[in-house]
Design an enzyme around this catalytic site. Sequence first.
Site, mmCIF file in Angstrom:
data_model
loop_
_atom_site.group_PDB
_atom_site.id
_atom_site.type_symbol
_atom_site.label_atom_id
_atom_site.label_comp_id
_atom_site.label_asym_id
_atom_site.label_seq_id
_atom_site.Cartn_x
_atom_site.Cartn_y
_atom_site.Cartn_z
ATOM 1 C CD GLU A 33 -2.724 -3.848 5.211
ATOM 2 O OE1 GLU A 33 -2.616 -3.412 4.053
ATOM 3 O OE2 GLU A 33 -3.153 -4.982 5.497
ATOM 4 N NE ARG A 257 4.030 2.501 -4.902
ATOM 5 C CZ ARG A 257 3.268 2.133 -3.860
ATOM 6 N NH1 ARG A 257 2.050 2.570 -3.727
ATOM 7 N NH2 ARG A 257 3.739 1.322 -2.956
ATOM 8 C CE LYS A 267 3.245 -2.204 3.651
ATOM 9 N NZ LYS A 267 2.354 -1.576 4.632
HETATM 10 P P1 ATP Z 1 3.377 -1.609 -0.088
HETATM 11 O O1 ATP Z 1 2.848 -1.671 -1.480
HETATM 12 O O2 ATP Z 1 4.846 -1.448 0.010
HETATM 13 O O3 ATP Z 1 2.863 -2.713 0.787
HETATM 14 P P2 ATP Z 1 1.360 0.130 0.872
HETATM 15 O O4 ATP Z 1 0.931 1.279 0.029
HETATM 16 O O5 ATP Z 1 0.458 -1.020 0.958
HETATM 17 O O6 ATP Z 1 2.830 -0.244 0.484
HETATM 18 P P3 ATP Z 1 0.726 1.275 3.399
HETATM 19 O O7 ATP Z 1 1.184 0.833 4.712
HETATM 20 O O8 ATP Z 1 -0.685 1.073 3.038
HETATM 21 O O9 ATP Z 1 1.677 0.595 2.329
HETATM 22 O O10 ATP Z 1 1.151 2.789 3.143
HETATM 23 C C1 ATP Z 1 0.977 3.862 4.042
HETATM 24 C C2 ATP Z 1 1.071 5.149 3.260
HETATM 25 O O11 ATP Z 1 2.344 5.247 2.620
HETATM 26 C C3 ATP Z 1 0.031 5.193 2.165
HETATM 27 O O12 ATP Z 1 -0.548 6.491 2.144
HETATM 28 C C4 ATP Z 1 0.802 4.902 0.922
HETATM 29 O O13 ATP Z 1 0.202 5.510 -0.189
HETATM 30 C C5 ATP Z 1 2.182 5.477 1.240
HETATM 31 N N1 ATP Z 1 3.211 4.792 0.469
HETATM 32 C C6 ATP Z 1 3.444 3.466 0.391
HETATM 33 N N2 ATP Z 1 4.439 3.194 -0.474
HETATM 34 C C7 ATP Z 1 4.864 4.384 -0.961
HETATM 35 C C8 ATP Z 1 5.859 4.792 -1.905
HETATM 36 N N3 ATP Z 1 6.634 3.914 -2.520
HETATM 37 N N4 ATP Z 1 6.002 6.117 -2.161
HETATM 38 C C9 ATP Z 1 5.236 7.010 -1.530
HETATM 39 N N5 ATP Z 1 4.282 6.705 -0.649
HETATM 40 C C10 ATP Z 1 4.077 5.409 -0.355
HETATM 41 MG MG MG Z 2 -1.702 -0.493 1.610
#
Ligand code: ATP
Ligand code: MG
Length: 550
Positions: A33, A257, A267
């Site tokens: 995102e 994760r 984030k």
């Molecule tokens: P955050 O909670 O930090 O905002 P998010 O999951 O909302 O992270 P996205 O931009 O939606 O962030 O993530 C893009 C991809 O990266 C998704 O497939 C997500 O599952 C993966 N991802 C995000 N954080 C992690 C993590 N800590 N470990 C492994 N994969 C991750």
């Molecule tokens: Mg997300």
Amino acid sequence: MEEERKLNFLEEIIEDDLKYGRVKSILTRFPPEPNGYLHLGHAKSLCINFGLAQKYGGKTNLRYDDTNPVKEDTEYVDSIKEDIRWMGFQWDKELYASDYFDQLYEWAEQLIQRGLAYVDDQTQEEISKGRGTVDKPGTPSPWRDRSVEENLRLFREMRDGKYTDGEKVLRAKIDMAHPNMMFRDPLLYRIKHASHHRTGDKWCIYPMYDFTHGQCDSIEHITHSICTLEFDVHRPLYDWFIQTLGIFPSHQYEFARLNLTYTLMSKRKLLELVQKGIVSGWDDPRMPTLCGVRRRGYTPEALKEFCDRIGVSKRDQLMDIQLLEWCVRQDLNARSNRYMVVQDPVKLTIVNYPEGQVEWFDCPLNPADPEGAARKVPFSRNLWIERADFMEDAPKKFFRLKPDGEVRLKYTYIIKCEEVVKDAEGNVVELKCTYDPSTKPGAGEWRSVKGTIHWVEAGHAREVELRNYDRLFTLADMSQVPEDRDYKDFLNPESLSVTSGLAEPALLEDKSGIAVQFERCAYYIKDKDSTEEKAVFNRTATLKDSYRPE
Ligand code: ATP
Ligand code: MG
């Protein structure tokens, strides 16, 4: 040599799918995102998505999951691409969930026509309350049984901007008593009067994650849609939309994760650190963002090695940040150029070395490759050494410089300490030494002494600023911040200390592009804040650590 590694569960699934012809080739996607910068958790996701595609001759799409116009920005879109390229991965297509808004809208109308979706006038709170609990079925909305015609009209009016934010939503009509709460009439669309970074003001309704992700995967013919464990409960709904719409059957798989000790990767919280000025920006070298660790001097090679070592599991775990630091040291130890920098200098004079003479020594840039590229290091009568490398009342085991003791100045001569000069307070201000010309490396017989120390020639020394970084937080498991405390209470007040050093001149000419080793001290990388007058170096990692991976 690559060790034989057991297949992880995703590799097993893919090998099976290929073997039994369920898929011809694999297509994965990375779906960030664009509401922040990528962090180390994303590095794991990148390594998995791109790594699997590479391993099995498939491809990976970069798809921005841009359904929330309020938080998203092109600044993030651009930084994400830069970070993926830096990691060394190449996506096949660059796509956006917003590319599919028309198609998604059409599918929403289709569900309405089939009696599978309705417009709900309840407030957000009423909807949440009506969902029930795991043990208690939900209560149907009073608007649940609107006619298809009315629903269509209202939904079109929503699209046309007739209602304010939150006034109405579109929900799927599934089962308000379903044991999986996800099925209790999930939201499909909400109203948001906000400009979108790509579609501008075309839309004022935006699809929800669950109504978007699976269909986007399906449109692109993604074969393996890999996400983190918290989406496990969403999977049945992911499948339901695909089956109900009768579209390409993408499948979702979940992995744990990445969580790291002393590190936060949300984030939202990283953004707060930036906005409150607690760190200097998204690329502050203490941040776990990819631009932060890049500025710190971590290499993509080290990050990939780390991701390889932690593997892919189905159980959440807290990984030791020391493993990552170890991977960084391993990589830099093998590849980085060496230079001498004195951080806490004391003057050393070679009294029997001719005044005004400068000798240039050819020193290897990397000891693992003694015949490889060299740097020229000046030597003269006036030098600096590290204060800690001299001791007046030295214990027996102290092999560095002491009164009447001998030591080798790295790459050059053996010297002997003849006299210790002190100021009125008794501080050592100068060490008068003699050198033995016959101990020049390559000349005559090699005489060895127990200690070797680094040094810098005073006339050519360049002052550099050193930014010494440490962990940003003091709590190992940042998921354990007590209820009545804030995560910011656990900021490490000593996460940055600024010092200076005196460097050999070749350091300023280094062109390697990666961190260098300050011999016997630490790894540092030149920072973008450097000016003509003063170079600035960020500490990437200390040299030694007792940590060993299992
Ligand atoms: P955050 O909670 O930090 O905002 P998010 O999951 O909302 O992270 P996205 O931009 O939606 O962030 O993530 C893009 C991809 O990266 C998704 O497939 C997500 O599952 C993966 N991802 C995000 N954080 C992690 C993590 N800590 N470990 C492994 N994969 C991750
Ligand atoms: Mg997300």
